[in-house]
Write an enzyme that holds these catalytic residues in place. Structure first.
Site, PDB file in Angstrom:
ATOM      1  N   TYR A 121       0.848  -1.193   0.000  1.00 21.21           N
ATOM      2  CA  TYR A 121       0.000   0.000   0.000  1.00 21.21           C
ATOM      3  C   TYR A 121       0.884   1.243   0.000  1.00 21.21           C
ATOM      4  O   TYR A 121       1.724   1.419   0.884  1.00 21.21           O
ATOM      5  CB  TYR A 121      -0.916   0.026   1.225  1.00 21.21           C
ATOM      6  CG  TYR A 121      -1.936   1.144   1.175  1.00 21.21           C
ATOM      7  CD1 TYR A 121      -3.192   0.913   0.639  1.00 21.21           C
ATOM      8  CD2 TYR A 121      -1.629   2.419   1.621  1.00 21.21           C
ATOM      9  CE1 TYR A 121      -4.131   1.934   0.559  1.00 21.21           C
ATOM     10  CE2 TYR A 121      -2.552   3.446   1.540  1.00 21.21           C
ATOM     11  CZ  TYR A 121      -3.804   3.205   1.008  1.00 21.21           C
ATOM     12  OH  TYR A 121      -4.718   4.219   0.924  1.00 21.21           O
ATOM     13  N   GLN A 183     -10.893  -0.037   1.343  1.00 22.02           N
ATOM     14  CA  GLN A 183     -11.306  -0.903   0.235  1.00 22.02           C
ATOM     15  C   GLN A 183     -10.101  -1.555  -0.449  1.00 22.02           C
ATOM     16  O   GLN A 183     -10.190  -2.692  -0.938  1.00 22.02           O
ATOM     17  CB  GLN A 183     -12.151  -0.131  -0.783  1.00 22.02           C
ATOM     18  CG  GLN A 183     -11.476   1.033  -1.475  1.00 22.02           C
ATOM     19  CD  GLN A 183     -11.649   2.346  -0.717  1.00 22.02           C
ATOM     20  OE1 GLN A 183     -11.849   2.353   0.489  1.00 22.02           O
ATOM     21  NE2 GLN A 183     -11.562   3.448  -1.437  1.00 22.02           N
ATOM     22  N   ASN A 206      -3.669   6.065   6.215  1.00 19.92           N
ATOM     23  CA  ASN A 206      -4.417   6.840   7.205  1.00 19.92           C
ATOM     24  C   ASN A 206      -5.106   5.915   8.213  1.00 19.92           C
ATOM     25  O   ASN A 206      -4.895   4.700   8.213  1.00 19.92           O
ATOM     26  CB  ASN A 206      -5.420   7.763   6.504  1.00 19.92           C
ATOM     27  CG  ASN A 206      -6.455   6.996   5.694  1.00 19.92           C
ATOM     28  OD1 ASN A 206      -6.676   5.798   5.893  1.00 19.92           O
ATOM     29  ND2 ASN A 206      -7.104   7.685   4.766  1.00 19.92           N
ATOM     30  N   SER A 229       3.322   9.790  12.445  1.00 24.52           N
ATOM     31  CA  SER A 229       4.775   9.825  12.502  1.00 24.52           C
ATOM     32  C   SER A 229       5.280  10.440  13.810  1.00 24.52           C
ATOM     33  O   SER A 229       4.596  11.252  14.442  1.00 24.52           O
ATOM     34  CB  SER A 229       5.316  10.611  11.313  1.00 24.52           C
ATOM     35  OG  SER A 229       6.711  10.502  11.232  1.00 24.52           O
ATOM     36  N   GLN A 251       8.857  16.207  10.855  1.00 22.19           N
ATOM     37  CA  GLN A 251       7.819  15.213  11.138  1.00 22.19           C
ATOM     38  C   GLN A 251       6.480  15.853  11.425  1.00 22.19           C
ATOM     39  O   GLN A 251       5.433  15.301  11.103  1.00 22.19           O
ATOM     40  CB  GLN A 251       8.247  14.326  12.315  1.00 22.19           C
ATOM     41  CG  GLN A 251       9.487  13.503  12.041  1.00 22.19           C
ATOM     42  CD  GLN A 251       9.389  12.743  10.735  1.00 22.19           C
ATOM     43  OE1 GLN A 251       8.586  11.827  10.596  1.00 22.19           O
ATOM     44  NE2 GLN A 251      10.190  13.132   9.751  1.00 22.19           N
ATOM     45  N   HIS A 254       4.003  16.162   8.571  1.00 16.96           N
ATOM     46  CA  HIS A 254       3.366  14.959   8.042  1.00 16.96           C
ATOM     47  C   HIS A 254       1.875  14.923   8.327  1.00 16.96           C
ATOM     48  O   HIS A 254       1.065  14.597   7.456  1.00 16.96           O
ATOM     49  CB  HIS A 254       3.991  13.707   8.684  1.00 16.96           C
ATOM     50  CG  HIS A 254       5.063  13.076   7.867  1.00 16.96           C
ATOM     51  ND1 HIS A 254       4.864  12.611   6.589  1.00 16.96           N
ATOM     52  CD2 HIS A 254       6.360  12.820   8.155  1.00 16.96           C
ATOM     53  CE1 HIS A 254       5.990  12.112   6.117  1.00 16.96           C
ATOM     54  NE2 HIS A 254       6.908  12.220   7.051  1.00 16.96           N
ATOM     55  N   GLU A 319       9.542   6.417  16.930  1.00 17.65           N
ATOM     56  CA  GLU A 319       9.743   5.892  15.576  1.00 17.65           C
ATOM     57  C   GLU A 319      11.119   6.310  15.054  1.00 17.65           C
ATOM     58  O   GLU A 319      11.906   5.484  14.592  1.00 17.65           O
ATOM     59  CB  GLU A 319       8.638   6.427  14.669  1.00 17.65           C
ATOM     60  CG  GLU A 319       8.771   6.013  13.214  1.00 17.65           C
ATOM     61  CD  GLU A 319       7.769   6.727  12.332  1.00 17.65           C
ATOM     62  OE1 GLU A 319       7.569   6.256  11.191  1.00 17.65           O
ATOM     63  OE2 GLU A 319       7.193   7.747  12.753  1.00 17.65           O
ATOM     64  N   HIS A 320      11.409   7.601  15.094  1.00 19.90           N
ATOM     65  CA  HIS A 320      12.702   8.131  14.695  1.00 19.90           C
ATOM     66  C   HIS A 320      13.378   8.757  15.911  1.00 19.90           C
ATOM     67  O   HIS A 320      12.730   9.493  16.669  1.00 19.90           O
ATOM     68  CB  HIS A 320      12.570   9.235  13.639  1.00 19.90           C
ATOM     69  CG  HIS A 320      11.770   8.850  12.433  1.00 19.90           C
ATOM     70  ND1 HIS A 320      10.414   9.126  12.319  1.00 19.90           N
ATOM     71  CD2 HIS A 320      12.132   8.223  11.293  1.00 19.90           C
ATOM     72  CE1 HIS A 320       9.983   8.697  11.146  1.00 19.90           C
ATOM     73  NE2 HIS A 320      10.993   8.134  10.504  1.00 19.90           N
ATOM     74  N   ASP A 353      14.825   8.743   5.460  1.00 20.97           N
ATOM     75  CA  ASP A 353      13.551   8.692   4.740  1.00 20.97           C
ATOM     76  C   ASP A 353      13.741   8.367   3.260  1.00 20.97           C
ATOM     77  O   ASP A 353      12.922   7.662   2.670  1.00 20.97           O
ATOM     78  CB  ASP A 353      12.849  10.048   4.849  1.00 20.97           C
ATOM     79  CG  ASP A 353      11.688  10.023   5.822  1.00 20.97           C
ATOM     80  OD1 ASP A 353      11.465   8.971   6.451  1.00 20.97           O
ATOM     81  OD2 ASP A 353      11.023  11.058   5.975  1.00 20.97           O
ATOM     82  N   GLU A 407       0.511 -35.837  28.769  1.00 21.78           N
ATOM     83  CA  GLU A 407      -0.508 -34.878  28.344  1.00 21.78           C
ATOM     84  C   GLU A 407      -1.831 -35.563  27.971  1.00 21.78           C
ATOM     85  O   GLU A 407      -2.698 -34.932  27.374  1.00 21.78           O
ATOM     86  CB  GLU A 407       0.024 -34.077  27.145  1.00 21.78           C
ATOM     87  CG  GLU A 407       1.232 -33.221  27.498  1.00 21.78           C
ATOM     88  CD  GLU A 407       1.656 -32.297  26.363  1.00 21.78           C
ATOM     89  OE1 GLU A 407       1.194 -32.505  25.213  1.00 21.78           O
ATOM     90  OE2 GLU A 407       2.435 -31.375  26.624  1.00 21.78           O
ATOM     91  N   HIS A 412      -0.895 -39.686  20.153  1.00 25.00           N
ATOM     92  CA  HIS A 412       0.477 -39.248  19.897  1.00 25.00           C
ATOM     93  C   HIS A 412       1.456 -40.354  20.289  1.00 25.00           C
ATOM     94  O   HIS A 412       2.411 -40.651  19.557  1.00 25.00           O
ATOM     95  CB  HIS A 412       0.791 -37.978  20.706  1.00 25.00           C
ATOM     96  CG  HIS A 412       0.241 -36.721  20.109  1.00 25.00           C
ATOM     97  ND1 HIS A 412      -1.100 -36.507  19.928  1.00 25.00           N
ATOM     98  CD2 HIS A 412       0.876 -35.600  19.662  1.00 25.00           C
ATOM     99  CE1 HIS A 412      -1.292 -35.304  19.399  1.00 25.00           C
ATOM    100  NE2 HIS A 412      -0.098 -34.738  19.225  1.00 25.00           N
TER     101      HIS A 412
END
Length: 425
Positions: A121, A183, A206, A229, A251, A254, A319-320, A353, A407, A412
């Site tokens: 994506y 979708q 998003n 971010s 950042q 963003h 994250e960064h 990046d 068990e 088994h």
């Protein structure tokens, strides 16, 4: 920017979380309809959410070629060089299958196999992201994925940004669909008449994309649930306030929910960063977004010692993380939780990046405490290999049968003991 304390960070993830119940209800309905109606639902939602009415939403080879020819050679050269750097970095991640034969003839091993189909994506909306094409496609290619399917939302004119298509063309991507949002995730997870079902979905998006990925997980694998971010800048008195402020704003632009935190041992730097942020905001093209982000989710923490500053970093698990200290390598060993770590004044976040090579698809919302950047391993799976010899079986059959009966699994036990009949043959 607000002054924060280390204690404020404990609830930072919760502070940034919105009530998603309404969005989740919408996402579930979108997934249900795509599963039931296939392409019809995808086209309907593409027109509703993206304003694009498309009969055929697969990108044609002519569109790919036109996009490539529309961008300057300067950009082509930059993309190609960045792709070389990214590919070289990810090739070092390739794992090796291994097999170990023991003295009794038993062979044990681990076999790595690439996924058959991966869905990537690439977000759209407020900006175009050719870099996301590279960061998702290249590790899948290095892993050896046989079929890579890319989805990305179209504009109201039914077109995909030329930078995105040109980058895909450079990388040799041949299967792209003009579909975004929940979708797109549903189409990749369950397949439609046009879009194939994949084994794994990667790439940020998003809130609707994130919730959709969460919903389809289990029917298909995903990389992570990506949130807004984040950047944290760890600095001392040697840092330059203007550079720190610029990196925080990189950042903040963003997303209105992006988080930008300065953690410093210097009261002087803290004050100067506050001033610089406000000054630099004035000339930022995406000022409205960055301003809301920096004033809502930005902050400065001043600690008495560098040890306390690093503790705050590990609590935040950003994250960064940029380390702008006099000797940044001194802090590296103590940093336990961060998606990507940028050391020194010339390693600003955009270096990672776009160009250096490491992946920019990174864990957010504190998940760097237990997860990693997108990598080649994400597009591969491991299989255990077991080949027991007769000698090993004779040595261990009774032990294994006893364990099974411990068990209460008699079937088994009988399965391992059944081989005793071979001794009479």
């Amino acid at each position: 920017m607000k002054r924060l304390t280390k204690e404020d960070l404990k609830g930072w993830k919760t502070k940034r979380e919105d009530d998603t119940s309404e969005q989740l209800a919408s996402v579930k309905e979108i997934i249900r309809r795509v599963r039931a109606e296939g392409d019809t639902a995808v086209r309907t939602y593409t027109e509703t959410f993206d304003g694009a009415s498309l009969d055929d939403y697969r990108v044609t080879s002519e569109e790919m070629s036109d996009a490539y020819e529309s961008i300057s050679q300067k950009y082509i050269d930059v993309i190609q060089e960045a792709a070389i750097n990214i590919r070289r970095f990810h090739e070092k991640q390739l794992p090796t299958s291994w097999f170990d034969t023991q003295e009794n003839g038993t062979m044990l091993g681990q076999k790595y196999t690439s996924l058959d189909r991966a869905g990537v994506y690439v977000p759209g909306g407020t900006a175009a992201y050719p870099s996301s094409v590279m960061m998702n496609i290249i590790p899948a290619q290095v892993a050896g994925v046989k079929r890579i399917v890319m989805v990305t939302p179209p504009g109201p004119d039914g077109q995909v940004p030329i930078g995105v298509l040109a980058t895909a063309q450079i990388l040799g991507v041949t299967e792209i669909y003009k579909v975004g949002g929940a979708q797109a995730i549903a189409a990749l997870a369950y397949g439609t008449e046009t879009v194939p079902k994949v084994d794994k979905i990667t790439g940020p998006g998003n809130i609707f994309v994130a919730l959709a990925k969460k919903e389809v997980f289990g029917d298909v694998d995903i990389d992570m649930i990506a949130g807004p971010s984040e950047i944290a800048v760890l600095c001392d008195d040697s840092a330059r306030a203007g550079e720190v402020a610029a990196d925080l704003l990189s950042q903040a632009e963003h997303d209105e929910r992006s988080s930008s935190i300065c953690i410093t041992t210097s009261e002087r730097i803290a004050g100067e960063v506050e001033e610089e942020v406000e000054q630099q905001l004035k000339g930022l093209p995406r000022r409205e977004i960055a301003e809301k982000s920096i004033h809502t989710y930005g902050g400065i923490i001043v600690t008495a010692t560098m040890e306390k500053a690093v503790e705050a970093v590990n609590e935040l698990a950003p994250e960064h993380l940029e380390v702008l200290t006099e000797n940044p390598y001194e802090q590296l060993g103590a940093i336990r939780h961060a998606g990507a770590i940028f050391l020194g004044p010339y390693s600003s976040e955009p270096v990672g990046d776009y160009f250096a090579g490491p992946n920019h698809v990174l864990p957010t919302s504190g998940t760097a405490r237990f997860s990693s950047p997108l990598n080649v391993h994400d597009f591969m799976k491991k299989s255990s290999v077991i080949s027991y010899s007769e000698a090993a079986w004779k040595e261990n059959v009774d032990k294994i049968a006893s364990f099974a009966r411990l068990e209460d699994l008699e079937g088994h036990a009988r399965a391992i003991e059944k081989r005793k009949e071979r001794l009479d043959d």
